[in-house]
Write a protein that holds these residues in place. Structure first.
Motif, PDB file in Angstrom:
ATOM      1  N   ASN A  69       0.814  -1.210   0.000  1.00  0.00           N
ATOM      2  CA  ASN A  69       0.000   0.000   0.000  1.00  0.00           C
ATOM      3  C   ASN A  69       0.851   1.264   0.000  1.00  0.00           C
ATOM      4  O   ASN A  69       0.423   2.292  -0.523  1.00  0.00           O
ATOM      5  CB  ASN A  69      -0.974  -0.021   1.181  1.00  0.00           C
ATOM      6  N   THR A  73       0.099   3.747  -2.993  1.00  0.00           N
ATOM      7  CA  THR A  73      -0.329   5.103  -2.647  1.00  0.00           C
ATOM      8  C   THR A  73       0.617   6.134  -3.247  1.00  0.00           C
ATOM      9  O   THR A  73       0.171   7.141  -3.802  1.00  0.00           O
ATOM     10  CB  THR A  73      -0.411   5.270  -1.122  1.00  0.00           C
ATOM     11  N   LYS A 100      -2.881   2.877   5.654  1.00  0.00           N
ATOM     12  CA  LYS A 100      -3.801   2.050   4.873  1.00  0.00           C
ATOM     13  C   LYS A 100      -3.329   0.596   4.855  1.00  0.00           C
ATOM     14  O   LYS A 100      -4.127  -0.333   4.989  1.00  0.00           O
ATOM     15  CB  LYS A 100      -3.874   2.606   3.449  1.00  0.00           C
TER      16      LYS A 100
END
Length: 161
Positions: A69, A73, A100
């Motif tokens: 993540n 991201t 996240k």
């Protein structure tokens, strides 16, 4: 090493070695095995093995969601244009993606535990994609819970007269 981790590792390796049928080598330019979709299981044994393998592997590799993540991201943020400078992409990937990823790590680990406990109920794994390394650049999704079949079996052809 205590007996429990050895047993879980042995069960994971056994389940993974029998979970996916052998397939022909990919053609030039084809997707890699890591991005290949999981073939639908046809019988009870295949469904149980897939669910058991995904449960064990998701419990053991849930922590991979954090770097996954962070990377996703940072990469998705960089496509928004000039909202951040170069360092902002990395900083947002580390902080926002880290948070996240921590939530997805918890979700994947608990979903793996649920799949492991309920492996004898022949349903699809809770996490999509079933393993953390499949479709690495897509976000992890959960559910629908205890869905029996994703595709109905085709009807048998009518006998010839």
């Amino acid at each position: 090493m205590s007996k429990m981790p050895r047993i879980l590792l042995l069960a994971a390796l056994t389940a993974l070695s029998t979970a996916a049928p052998a397939s022909p080598p990919p053609a030039q330019g084809a997707l890699s095995v890591a991005n290949a979709p999981v073939p639908p299981a046809d019988d009870y044994g295949d469904k149980v093995r897939l669910k058991l393998a995904s449960g064990i592997m998701n419990m053991m590799t849930g922590f991979v969601e954090v770097p996954k993540n962070m990377i996703n991201t940072a990469n998705n943020t960089s496509s928004y244009g000039s909202a951040f400078d170069r360092g902002g992409y990395v900083l947002w990937g580390i902080t926002g993606g880290g948070l996240k990823g921590a939530m997805h790590m918890l979700g994947r680990t608990l979903a793996g535990l649920t799949d492991f406990v309920t492996c004898f109920v022949p349903t699809e794994p809770i996490t999509h994609p079933a393993f953390v390394w499949q479709n690495f650049y897509t976000d992890t999704q959960y559910g629908p819970y205890f869905k029996v079949d994703s595709q109905p079996k085709p009807a048998a052809p009518a006998p010839r007269k």
